[in-house]
Design a protein around this motif. Structure first.
Motif, PDB file in Angstrom:
ATOM      1  N   LEU A 165      39.493  13.897 -81.786  1.00  0.00           N
ATOM      2  CA  LEU A 165      39.870  12.571 -81.294  1.00  0.00           C
ATOM      3  C   LEU A 165      39.949  11.558 -82.430  1.00  0.00           C
ATOM      4  CD1 LEU A 165      37.819  12.254 -77.977  1.00  0.00           C
ATOM      5  CD2 LEU A 165      40.275  12.679 -78.237  1.00  0.00           C
ATOM      6  N   LEU A 166      39.000  11.643 -83.373  1.00  0.00           N
ATOM      7  CA  LEU A 166      39.011  10.732 -84.516  1.00  0.00           C
ATOM      8  C   LEU A 166      40.228  10.985 -85.408  1.00  0.00           C
ATOM      9  CD1 LEU A 166      35.210  10.768 -85.373  1.00  0.00           C
ATOM     10  CD2 LEU A 166      36.525   8.818 -84.498  1.00  0.00           C
ATOM     11  N   ALA A 167      40.607  12.259 -85.553  1.00  0.00           N
ATOM     12  CA  ALA A 167      41.807  12.585 -86.330  1.00  0.00           C
ATOM     13  C   ALA A 167      43.046  12.002 -85.665  1.00  0.00           C
ATOM     14  CB  ALA A 167      41.934  14.096 -86.490  1.00  0.00           C
ATOM     15  N   LEU A 168      43.136  12.125 -84.343  1.00  0.00           N
ATOM     16  CA  LEU A 168      44.267  11.537 -83.609  1.00  0.00           C
ATOM     17  C   LEU A 168      44.278  10.017 -83.741  1.00  0.00           C
ATOM     18  CD1 LEU A 168      44.314  13.702 -80.357  1.00  0.00           C
ATOM     19  CD2 LEU A 168      46.031  13.665 -82.187  1.00  0.00           C
ATOM     20  N   ALA A 169      43.112   9.393 -83.643  1.00  0.00           N
ATOM     21  CA  ALA A 169      43.014   7.938 -83.807  1.00  0.00           C
ATOM     22  C   ALA A 169      43.447   7.537 -85.214  1.00  0.00           C
ATOM     23  CB  ALA A 169      41.590   7.463 -83.525  1.00  0.00           C
ATOM     24  N   SER A 170      43.102   8.346 -86.206  1.00  0.00           N
ATOM     25  CA  SER A 170      43.500   8.059 -87.584  1.00  0.00           C
ATOM     26  C   SER A 170      45.014   8.092 -87.738  1.00  0.00           C
ATOM     27  CB  SER A 170      42.861   9.062 -88.548  1.00  0.00           C
ATOM     28  OG  SER A 170      41.469   8.933 -88.553  1.00  0.00           O
ATOM     29  N   PHE A 171      45.650   9.090 -87.134  1.00  0.00           N
ATOM     30  CA  PHE A 171      47.116   9.151 -87.194  1.00  0.00           C
ATOM     31  C   PHE A 171      47.737   7.939 -86.517  1.00  0.00           C
ATOM     32  CE2 PHE A 171      46.448  13.830 -87.713  1.00  0.00           C
ATOM     33  CZ  PHE A 171      47.012  13.929 -88.974  1.00  0.00           C
ATOM     34  N   TYR A 172      47.235   7.596 -85.345  1.00  0.00           N
ATOM     35  CA  TYR A 172      47.786   6.467 -84.606  1.00  0.00           C
ATOM     36  C   TYR A 172      47.613   5.168 -85.391  1.00  0.00           C
ATOM     37  CZ  TYR A 172      48.399   2.798 -81.178  1.00  0.00           C
ATOM     38  OH  TYR A 172      48.815   1.657 -80.539  1.00  0.00           O
ATOM     39  N   TYR A 173      46.374   4.860 -85.772  1.00  0.00           N
ATOM     40  CA  TYR A 173      46.134   3.600 -86.485  1.00  0.00           C
ATOM     41  C   TYR A 173      46.723   3.621 -87.891  1.00  0.00           C
ATOM     42  CZ  TYR A 173      43.326   1.724 -82.747  1.00  0.00           C
ATOM     43  OH  TYR A 173      42.922   1.236 -81.538  1.00  0.00           O
ATOM     44  N   GLY A 174      46.781   4.792 -88.499  1.00  0.00           N
ATOM     45  CA  GLY A 174      47.410   4.893 -89.809  1.00  0.00           C
ATOM     46  C   GLY A 174      48.883   4.536 -89.740  1.00  0.00           C
ATOM     47  N   TYR A 175      49.563   5.076 -88.753  1.00  0.00           N
ATOM     48  CA  TYR A 175      50.984   4.754 -88.565  1.00  0.00           C
ATOM     49  C   TYR A 175      51.160   3.265 -88.282  1.00  0.00           C
ATOM     50  CZ  TYR A 175      55.588   4.381 -86.479  1.00  0.00           C
ATOM     51  OH  TYR A 175      56.850   3.983 -86.181  1.00  0.00           O
TER      52      TYR A 175
END
Length: 159
Positions: A142-152
């Protein structure tokens, strides 16, 4: 939580903060990683504890594990020290949000943290998990997915 989960939490927290603040996402995510690892200086088996074994043993001997370095007192002290000696606000912010992510993740373990050090009271969530468990791996995902989302989002709005 394991080091990889704390790192993912630091990245996610740094990128989320970059998104809301408009600060540099690269600096915030890098500083978030550092901040996410700092509280475990009290554990000689942690990523930072293995890199700084003498400091780690000393901190553990004086304060114990998940006590002072996992407290609001330490977070505030670090904020003052960083603000006084680090000229870049993004670095200071990244380290602080990374540390906060570490605290939140460790509150999800059975042992919890001594958030209000020196008061001997441990804070943890009502539902906890064991370090290295399948639930922790799910949290990592979930943290990896959040990182992709917020990173983008952060990079899109920063550029």
């Amino acid at each position: 939580m394991t080091g990889k989960t704390h790192i993912a939490g630091g990245i996610a927290a740094g990128l989320a903060y970059a998104y809301v603040s408009g600060m540099d996402p690269i600096i915030l995510s890098g500083a978030g990683i550092v901040g996410a690892l700092i509280p475990d200086i009290c554990h000689s088996g942690s990523k930072i504890g293995r890199k700084m074994p003498i400091t780690s043993r000393f901190v553990n001997l004086v304060f114990g594990h998940r006590a002072f370095t996992h407290s609001l007192m330490f977070l505030v002290a670090m904020a003052f020290v960083l603000k006084a000696f680090v000229p870049f606000d993004a670095v200071t912010a990244g380290i602080i949000v990374g540390m906060a992510s570490h605290y939140i993740l460790d509150m999800g373990t059975r042992r919890g943290i001594q958030l209000f050090f020196p008061i001997d009271f441990r804070v943890r969530f009502p539902i906890t998990t064991k370090t290295g468990s399948t639930v922790e791996n799910f949290i990592f995902s979930l943290l990896a997915l959040a990182s992709f989302y917020y990173g983008y989002q952060a990079i899109y709005f920063y550029l």
